[in-house]
Design a protein around this motif. Structure first.
Motif, PDB file in Angstrom:
ATOM      1  N   ASN A 239      53.119  25.187 -33.319  1.00 50.36           N
ATOM      2  CA  ASN A 239      54.174  25.809 -34.128  1.00 50.36           C
ATOM      3  C   ASN A 239      53.778  26.585 -35.288  1.00 50.36           C
ATOM      4  O   ASN A 239      54.435  27.598 -35.764  1.00 50.36           O
ATOM      5  CB  ASN A 239      55.010  24.724 -34.731  1.00 50.36           C
ATOM      6  N   GLN A 240      52.672  26.346 -35.945  1.00 52.89           N
ATOM      7  CA  GLN A 240      52.161  26.850 -37.181  1.00 52.89           C
ATOM      8  C   GLN A 240      51.745  28.441 -36.798  1.00 52.89           C
ATOM      9  O   GLN A 240      52.030  29.406 -37.199  1.00 52.89           O
ATOM     10  CB  GLN A 240      50.836  26.327 -37.737  1.00 52.89           C
ATOM     11  N   ALA A 241      51.114  28.625 -35.468  1.00 53.63           N
ATOM     12  CA  ALA A 241      50.683  29.973 -35.134  1.00 53.63           C
ATOM     13  C   ALA A 241      51.836  30.779 -34.852  1.00 53.63           C
ATOM     14  O   ALA A 241      52.069  31.966 -35.145  1.00 53.63           O
ATOM     15  CB  ALA A 241      49.938  29.948 -33.801  1.00 53.63           C
ATOM     16  N   LYS A 242      53.064  30.036 -34.233  1.00 48.54           N
ATOM     17  CA  LYS A 242      54.033  31.011 -34.149  1.00 48.54           C
ATOM     18  C   LYS A 242      54.786  31.227 -35.289  1.00 48.54           C
ATOM     19  O   LYS A 242      55.188  32.556 -35.542  1.00 48.54           O
ATOM     20  CB  LYS A 242      55.251  29.910 -32.921  1.00 48.54           C
ATOM     21  N   GLN A 243      54.787  30.508 -36.340  1.00 50.86           N
ATOM     22  CA  GLN A 243      55.364  30.634 -37.601  1.00 50.86           C
ATOM     23  C   GLN A 243      54.392  31.897 -38.134  1.00 50.86           C
ATOM     24  O   GLN A 243      55.178  32.848 -39.041  1.00 50.86           O
ATOM     25  CB  GLN A 243      55.295  29.434 -38.601  1.00 50.86           C
ATOM     26  N   ASN A 244      53.269  31.922 -37.798  1.00 51.63           N
ATOM     27  CA  ASN A 244      52.350  33.009 -38.597  1.00 51.63           C
ATOM     28  C   ASN A 244      52.390  34.183 -37.663  1.00 51.63           C
ATOM     29  O   ASN A 244      51.818  35.389 -38.113  1.00 51.63           O
ATOM     30  CB  ASN A 244      51.024  32.647 -38.728  1.00 51.63           C
ATOM     31  N   GLY A 245      53.199  34.295 -36.704  1.00 50.35           N
ATOM     32  CA  GLY A 245      53.040  35.478 -35.893  1.00 50.35           C
ATOM     33  C   GLY A 245      52.158  35.778 -35.156  1.00 50.35           C
ATOM     34  O   GLY A 245      51.703  36.812 -34.776  1.00 50.35           O
ATOM     35  N   LYS A 246      51.387  34.783 -35.033  1.00 52.08           N
ATOM     36  CA  LYS A 246      50.047  34.709 -33.973  1.00 52.08           C
ATOM     37  C   LYS A 246      50.575  34.385 -32.487  1.00 52.08           C
ATOM     38  O   LYS A 246      51.723  33.921 -32.291  1.00 52.08           O
ATOM     39  CB  LYS A 246      49.142  33.820 -34.460  1.00 52.08           C
ATOM     40  N   ARG A 247      49.682  34.632 -31.839  1.00 49.26           N
ATOM     41  CA  ARG A 247      49.812  34.290 -30.134  1.00 49.26           C
ATOM     42  C   ARG A 247      49.611  32.891 -29.528  1.00 49.26           C
ATOM     43  O   ARG A 247      48.625  32.282 -30.112  1.00 49.26           O
ATOM     44  CB  ARG A 247      49.154  35.201 -29.333  1.00 49.26           C
ATOM     45  N   VAL A 248      50.504  32.484 -28.791  1.00 49.07           N
ATOM     46  CA  VAL A 248      50.151  31.121 -28.155  1.00 49.07           C
ATOM     47  C   VAL A 248      49.763  31.640 -26.690  1.00 49.07           C
ATOM     48  O   VAL A 248      50.516  31.985 -26.078  1.00 49.07           O
ATOM     49  CB  VAL A 248      51.363  30.319 -27.899  1.00 49.07           C
ATOM     50  N   ILE A 249      48.555  31.329 -26.321  1.00 48.28           N
ATOM     51  CA  ILE A 249      47.721  31.595 -25.202  1.00 48.28           C
ATOM     52  C   ILE A 249      47.390  30.281 -24.069  1.00 48.28           C
ATOM     53  O   ILE A 249      46.777  29.404 -24.591  1.00 48.28           O
ATOM     54  CB  ILE A 249      46.642  32.581 -25.218  1.00 48.28           C
ATOM     55  N   ALA A 250      48.172  30.270 -23.037  1.00 46.80           N
ATOM     56  CA  ALA A 250      48.070  28.947 -22.086  1.00 46.80           C
ATOM     57  C   ALA A 250      46.669  29.365 -21.482  1.00 46.80           C
ATOM     58  O   ALA A 250      46.464  30.393 -20.759  1.00 46.80           O
ATOM     59  CB  ALA A 250      48.759  28.775 -21.534  1.00 46.80           C
ATOM     60  N   VAL A 251      45.887  28.002 -21.497  1.00 43.39           N
ATOM     61  CA  VAL A 251      44.669  28.198 -20.415  1.00 43.39           C
ATOM     62  C   VAL A 251      45.017  27.432 -19.292  1.00 43.39           C
ATOM     63  O   VAL A 251      45.242  26.195 -19.000  1.00 43.39           O
ATOM     64  CB  VAL A 251      43.453  27.297 -20.890  1.00 43.39           C
ATOM     65  N   GLY A 252      45.569  28.129 -18.086  1.00 45.26           N
ATOM     66  CA  GLY A 252      46.035  27.874 -17.030  1.00 45.26           C
ATOM     67  C   GLY A 252      47.399  27.633 -16.812  1.00 45.26           C
ATOM     68  O   GLY A 252      48.291  27.474 -17.729  1.00 45.26           O
ATOM     69  N   THR A 253      47.821  27.553 -15.601  1.00 47.36           N
ATOM     70  CA  THR A 253      49.123  27.561 -15.271  1.00 47.36           C
ATOM     71  C   THR A 253      49.892  26.054 -15.598  1.00 47.36           C
ATOM     72  O   THR A 253      51.145  25.721 -15.916  1.00 47.36           O
ATOM     73  CB  THR A 253      49.606  27.838 -13.726  1.00 47.36           C
ATOM     74  N   THR A 254      48.924  25.182 -15.808  1.00 44.58           N
ATOM     75  CA  THR A 254      49.323  23.634 -16.042  1.00 44.58           C
ATOM     76  C   THR A 254      49.849  23.811 -17.411  1.00 44.58           C
ATOM     77  O   THR A 254      50.991  23.016 -17.886  1.00 44.58           O
ATOM     78  CB  THR A 254      48.491  22.610 -15.804  1.00 44.58           C
ATOM     79  N   SER A 255      48.945  24.062 -18.344  1.00 48.03           N
ATOM     80  CA  SER A 255      49.418  24.266 -19.649  1.00 48.03           C
ATOM     81  C   SER A 255      50.455  24.962 -20.106  1.00 48.03           C
ATOM     82  O   SER A 255      51.417  24.630 -20.933  1.00 48.03           O
ATOM     83  CB  SER A 255      48.148  24.831 -20.644  1.00 48.03           C
ATOM     84  N   CYS A 256      50.866  26.035 -19.294  1.00 46.83           N
ATOM     85  CA  CYS A 256      51.741  26.850 -19.556  1.00 46.83           C
ATOM     86  C   CYS A 256      53.119  26.055 -19.129  1.00 46.83           C
ATOM     87  O   CYS A 256      54.208  26.130 -19.814  1.00 46.83           O
ATOM     88  CB  CYS A 256      51.761  28.169 -18.457  1.00 46.83           C
ATOM     89  N   ARG A 257      53.146  25.358 -17.988  1.00 46.10           N
ATOM     90  CA  ARG A 257      54.137  24.459 -17.580  1.00 46.10           C
ATOM     91  C   ARG A 257      54.552  23.539 -18.624  1.00 46.10           C
ATOM     92  O   ARG A 257      55.907  23.166 -18.661  1.00 46.10           O
ATOM     93  CB  ARG A 257      54.001  23.935 -16.163  1.00 46.10           C
ATOM     94  N   VAL A 258      53.657  22.898 -19.320  1.00 46.58           N
ATOM     95  CA  VAL A 258      53.705  21.943 -20.356  1.00 46.58           C
ATOM     96  C   VAL A 258      54.528  22.539 -21.534  1.00 46.58           C
ATOM     97  O   VAL A 258      55.688  22.332 -22.055  1.00 46.58           O
ATOM     98  CB  VAL A 258      52.590  21.181 -20.698  1.00 46.58           C
ATOM     99  N   LEU A 259      53.935  23.736 -22.080  1.00 43.99           N
ATOM    100  CA  LEU A 259      54.425  24.491 -23.154  1.00 43.99           C
ATOM    101  C   LEU A 259      56.055  24.843 -23.021  1.00 43.99           C
ATOM    102  O   LEU A 259      56.821  24.615 -23.754  1.00 43.99           O
ATOM    103  CB  LEU A 259      53.683  25.708 -23.609  1.00 43.99           C
ATOM    104  N   GLU A 260      56.316  25.406 -21.641  1.00 42.63           N
ATOM    105  CA  GLU A 260      57.651  25.784 -21.299  1.00 42.63           C
ATOM    106  C   GLU A 260      58.551  24.549 -21.148  1.00 42.63           C
ATOM    107  O   GLU A 260      59.721  24.655 -21.342  1.00 42.63           O
ATOM    108  CB  GLU A 260      57.592  26.891 -20.301  1.00 42.63           C
ATOM    109  N   THR A 261      58.150  23.749 -20.832  1.00 43.72           N
ATOM    110  CA  THR A 261      58.993  22.401 -20.641  1.00 43.72           C
ATOM    111  C   THR A 261      59.430  21.871 -22.002  1.00 43.72           C
ATOM    112  O   THR A 261      60.447  21.244 -22.141  1.00 43.72           O
ATOM    113  CB  THR A 261      58.168  21.331 -19.726  1.00 43.72           C
TER     114      THR A 261
END
Length: 341
Positions: A239-261
């Motif tokens: 959340n802090q990264a998003k607030q600061n305009g930084k990127r959120v990068i998933a290592v792998g599709t599994t991390s991606c699926r958690v984040l988007e869930t």
């Protein structure tokens, strides 16, 4: 959308059968969505594409050595693959030969270190199995179990830890989150020194990740369910990264699926635990993800559909053709791709 649109020709010799000697020397294809470019790099070059304040979100699940070879009381050879822990010492397992393992059948593993009894035939042909042993179950598995390698890998794995990430922590997966296999402790330390933030999620990868899509249309496919959790400290970093305009990068599709869930409509996340059946394919609107580190996926797979949703189907399919032409190594022990821009 037709599943056949996600097909591509892959020569069998490009399916990596063994891990590369040094994890971070695998090849890295860099795709910049904005510029529509393709660059060919080495994995450790990933540091050049990350900026201070960016968050790398990795999946710290650990693969269980869940493939067991044993004998029935009659002496016949059998194979078990543990899928998930139902309760206590009762597990759902794939068993072979299935037609010979009826309710009440008893099996011995590792010269008696572990014994099992089949309790029930479950929907889909798996078995509910109860284990009996002395000591600690996971320690016994470490002694006698083998890594449940994907069906397209035919070589024996000499070092068990090469099918684990260097940051694997929480046991429960039937398959490795393979994008993370490219990281070394040294590379992670260099990333931290540059100011890249590391956050963790846990998603226990199920064997369903290898299940082919059998329907003709993408929309008709029903996604398998996998258990995940994310802690508050990791949610705060993201959340802090998003607030600061930084990127959120998933290592792998599994991390991606958690984040988007777990992300809400504003791209905020909170500590939570649950099961996800999220199916990401072209047309999906990402809520939080800015980039993805991933391996090269099977033709017509849900994972190929996910990366196509992020980068665009045509762009991804062209990149895969380029990877074949440049003889990249494919699948679990293969090379990596970084989608950014």
């Amino acid at each position: 959308m037709q599943v056949s649109e996600f097909n591509y020709e892959l020569p069998e010799e490009l399916i990596a059968q063994t891990p590369i000697e040094k994890r971070d020397t695998s090849r890295l294809m860099v795709l910049n969505r904005e510029k529509q470019t393709i660059e060919h790099k080495i994995f450790k070059d990933i540091i050049d594409y990350l900026e201070p304040g960016d968050v790398l979100v990795r999946n710290n699940t650990k693969v269980l050595p869940a493939r067991l070879y044993g004998k029935k009381e009659t002496g016949a050879n059998v194979e078990f693959l543990l899928l998930n822990n139902i309760e206590g010492d009762i597990w759902e397992s794939i068993v072979r030969p299935g037609n010979k393992l009826h309710v009440g059948t008893k099996v011995i593993f590792g010269d008696g270190l572990l014994k099992a009894e089949v309790l029930e035939v479950m929907p889909g042909g798996t078995r509910k199995v109860e284990f009996h042993y002395e000591g600690i179950f996971n320690e016994i598995l470490d002694k006698i179990g083998l890594m449940p390698l994907p069906p397209y890998i035919h070589e024996e794995l000499n070092q068990k830890d090469r099918y684990q990430t260097v940051y694997a922590k929480h046991e429960g997966s039937a398959a490795a989150p393979t994008a993370g296999l490219h990281f070394t402790e040294e590379l992670l330390e260099k990333l931290r020194q540059k100011g890249i933030v590391i956050a963790n999620v846990t998603l226990h990868v199920g064997i369903g990740t290898f299940r082919p899509v059998k329907e003709e249309t993408v929309e008709a496919h029903e996604m398998h369910s996998e258990h995940y959790y994310i802690k508050q400290e990791d949610a705060d970093k993201i959340n802090q990264a998003k607030q600061n305009g930084k990127r959120v990068i998933a290592v792998g599709t599994t991390s991606c699926r958690v984040l988007e869930t777990v992300a809400d409509e504003n791209g905020k996340i909170k500590a939570t635990e649950g099961d996800t059946q999220i199916f990401i394919y072209p047309g999906y609107q990402f809520k939080i993800l800015d980039g993805l580190i991933t391996n090269f996926h099977l033709p017509q797979s849900t994972l190929l559909m996910l990366v196509s949703a992020l980068a665009g189907k045509e762009y991804i399919m062209n990149a895969y053709q380029e990877a074949v032409k440049e003889k990249y190594r494919f699948f679990s022990f293969g090379d990596a791709m970084f989608i950014c821009g």
